[in-house]
Design an enzyme around this catalytic site. Structure first.
Site, short mmCIF file in Angstrom:
data_model
loop_
_atom_site.label_atom_id
_atom_site.label_comp_id
_atom_site.label_asym_id
_atom_site.label_seq_id
_atom_site.Cartn_x
_atom_site.Cartn_y
_atom_site.Cartn_z
CD GLU A 153 -4.70 1.98 2.18
OE1 GLU A 153 -4.31 2.36 1.18
OE2 GLU A 153 -5.97 1.22 2.13
NE ARG A 193 -4.24 -1.83 0.25
CZ ARG A 193 -4.09 -3.03 -0.19
NH1 ARG A 193 -3.08 -3.58 -0.57
NH2 ARG A 193 -5.16 -3.45 0.12
CB SER A 241 -8.39 -1.18 4.07
OG SER A 241 -8.76 -2.42 3.41
N1 EPU Z 1 -10.86 -10.19 10.14
C1 EPU Z 1 -11.91 -10.13 11.43
N2 EPU Z 1 -12.93 -9.12 11.47
C2 EPU Z 1 -13.19 -8.39 10.58
C3 EPU Z 1 -12.35 -8.45 9.17
C4 EPU Z 1 -11.34 -9.46 9.23
O1 EPU Z 1 -11.57 -10.85 12.27
O2 EPU Z 1 -14.33 -7.50 10.66
C5 EPU Z 1 -10.01 -11.30 10.12
C6 EPU Z 1 -10.35 -12.24 9.05
O3 EPU Z 1 -11.18 -13.33 9.63
C7 EPU Z 1 -9.25 -12.89 8.51
C8 EPU Z 1 -8.32 -11.58 8.63
O4 EPU Z 1 -8.96 -10.84 9.45
O5 EPU Z 1 -8.55 -13.73 9.37
C9 EPU Z 1 -7.87 -11.20 7.20
O6 EPU Z 1 -9.30 -10.54 6.58
P1 EPU Z 1 -9.52 -10.53 5.10
O7 EPU Z 1 -8.95 -11.74 4.50
O8 EPU Z 1 -10.87 -10.01 4.76
O9 EPU Z 1 -8.58 -9.40 4.50
P2 EPU Z 1 -8.02 -8.15 5.31
O10 EPU Z 1 -6.71 -8.28 5.97
O11 EPU Z 1 -9.37 -7.54 6.18
C10 EPU Z 1 -6.90 -6.94 3.17
C11 EPU Z 1 -6.75 -5.67 2.30
C12 EPU Z 1 -8.25 -5.47 1.53
C13 EPU Z 1 -8.16 -6.77 0.67
C14 EPU Z 1 -8.21 -8.09 1.49
C15 EPU Z 1 -8.27 -9.03 0.42
C16 EPU Z 1 -5.48 -4.23 3.63
C17 EPU Z 1 -5.42 -3.06 4.47
N3 EPU Z 1 -6.68 -4.58 3.33
O12 EPU Z 1 -8.00 -7.04 4.06
O13 EPU Z 1 -8.20 -4.27 0.86
O14 EPU Z 1 -9.36 -6.74 -0.13
O15 EPU Z 1 -7.01 -8.38 2.25
O16 EPU Z 1 -6.95 -9.26 -0.08
O17 EPU Z 1 -4.42 -4.81 3.44
C18 EPU Z 1 -8.55 -2.01 0.53
O18 EPU Z 1 -7.48 -1.88 0.49
O19 EPU Z 1 -9.70 -1.36 0.37
C19 EPU Z 1 -9.06 -3.35 0.67
C20 EPU Z 1 -10.29 -3.70 0.96
#
Ligand code: EPU
Length: 335
Positions: free
Chosen positions: A331, A160, A235
């Site tokens: 971010e 990012r 995010s």
């Molecule tokens: N989780 C929770 N609660 C929540 C959200 C997530 O416990 O409300 C846990 C999930 O269970 C999982 C972990 O967090 O174990 C990761 O969640 P997820 O796979 O949904 O991905 P993320 O880390 O929350 C990142 C990116 C997203 C991208 C997704 C998929 C960042 C800051 N965000 O999210 O990017 O779509 O991975 O690759 O790196 C964006 O930048 O706008 C965005 C949506």
């Protein structure tokens, strides 16, 4: 050039924040942008408006980057090289590529924003980052009006992050981005858990780029709010990186804490998990709140001010610091 006065920016930012632009101009050619820069240097750029939280009226001249067009530079048996102007909508470009059979960005389906801003924060999702397919970025230097080319190396891409968020910030206007995509042998990236699950639910063993895109769209639609319905900027926070020692200490009280390995000494922890653990997930405070299905996303239900949402973000940061001793980094650009 048609410079308008006192324009609401509500329609120009995906958070749907209603602030006033004292002067506003939409630009659809490089020439007019270069001409404008001869007269105006105190400018504020808006493109897809998908990675900003507007907390104040804008006194500077707002330039809306509306440069359109896609051109094919060259191709061979397997690769196609394209240059896309900055004002093209990112997701429409992804869908166009899929309809043409061009692979490489299917995992980045449904990310809000425009092509010109995709390199700034090196958009990424489901195991793919846009830096993997970018070959160069063209930009106009604000001070001189000259066209400058940034190679991928010069873009200094990171998680990012890029040069456009650091030393090049405010100095350049990205006008086009060039990509290398595949036509025959696609490097499908389906290892990300949610994609595998979605594909196997549909009984797809040998997915096409369209299958992957459809899976990503289904996953995103199930978790992330559509900015056309509920204002948001994806995010809001970055996933923080912490030391292994710190992580192991947290594991003592939270054995189920998720993590992604970064190096032998560091891990990345999902901010969404931290925020959910702190009780903010789905919390609504009148016109704004934390999305009910993904705690990383702050939302505007209609008439929130940017200041309200920024204050909520600060409260979340404070709570996470107190509970986990972790500094959550925002971010989204706070204006
Ligand atoms: N989780 C929770 N609660 C929540 C959200 C997530 O416990 O409300 C846990 C999930 O269970 C999982 C972990 O967090 O174990 C990761 O969640 P997820 O796979 O949904 O991905 P993320 O880390 O929350 C990142 C990116 C997203 C991208 C997704 C998929 C960042 C800051 N965000 O999210 O990017 O779509 O991975 O690759 O790196 C964006 O930048 O706008 C965005 C949506």
């Amino acid at each position: 050039m048609n410079i308008q006065e006192n324009i609401s920016l509500k329609e120009y930012n995906t958070f749907g924040i209603d602030v006033n632009a004292k002067r506003f101009v939409s630009i659809n050619s490089l020439y007019s942008l270069q001409q404008l820069l001869k007269e105006e240097q105190d400018i504020f750029l808006i493109s897809g408006g998908s990675n900003m939280l507007l907390t104040t009226d804008i006194e500077k001249l707002v330039i809306h980057i509306n440069l359109k067009g896609i051109s094919i530079d060259r191709e061979n048996h397997n690769d196609i090289y394209l240059t896309v102007n900055a004002g093209e909508n990112w997701h429409e470009f992804v869908l166009w590529c899929i309809s043409q059979g061009y692979g490489g960005i299917e995992n980045l389906s449904l990310i809000p924003g425009n092509v010109g801003t995709c390199p700034i924060q090196n958009i990424g999702a489901y195991g793919v980052e846009v830096k993997d397919v970018i070959t160069q970025v063209e930009a106009i230097e604000v001070k001189t009006g000259k066209l400058v080319v940034f190679s991928t190396e010069e873009c200094q891409f990171g998680y990012r992050n890029s040069i456009f968020k650091n030393e090049a910030k405010g100095k350049y206007i990205i006008t086009s981005v060039s990509f290398q995509l595949t036509k025959v042998e696609h490097n499908l990236n389906t290892s990300y858990g949610a994609i595998e699950t979605e594909l196997s639910l549909k009984g797809i063993d040998n997915p096409t780029i369209k299958d992957v895109s459809d899976a990503v769209i289904a996953i995103r639609q199930s978790k992330l709010p559509d900015p056309k319905e509920i204002g948001n900027s994806g995010s809001f926070f970055k996933n923080p990186v912490i030391s292994k020692e710190h992580f192991e200490k947290l594991q003592e009280n939270h054995p189920d804490i998720p993590s992604y390995p970064i190096s032998t000494s560091e891990v990345k922890v999902p901010a969404g998990w931290l925020i959910e653990q702190s009780g903010f997930k789905g919390k609504r405070f009148g016109e704004y709140g934390v999305h009910e299905k993904q705690a990383l996303v702050l939302v505007n239900y209609g008439n929130a001010s940017g200041k309200d949402i920024h204050q909520l973000a600060k409260n979340i940061q404070k709570t996470i610091k107190e509970s986990f001793d972790i500094d959550l980094e925002i971010e989204v650009n706070i204006i």
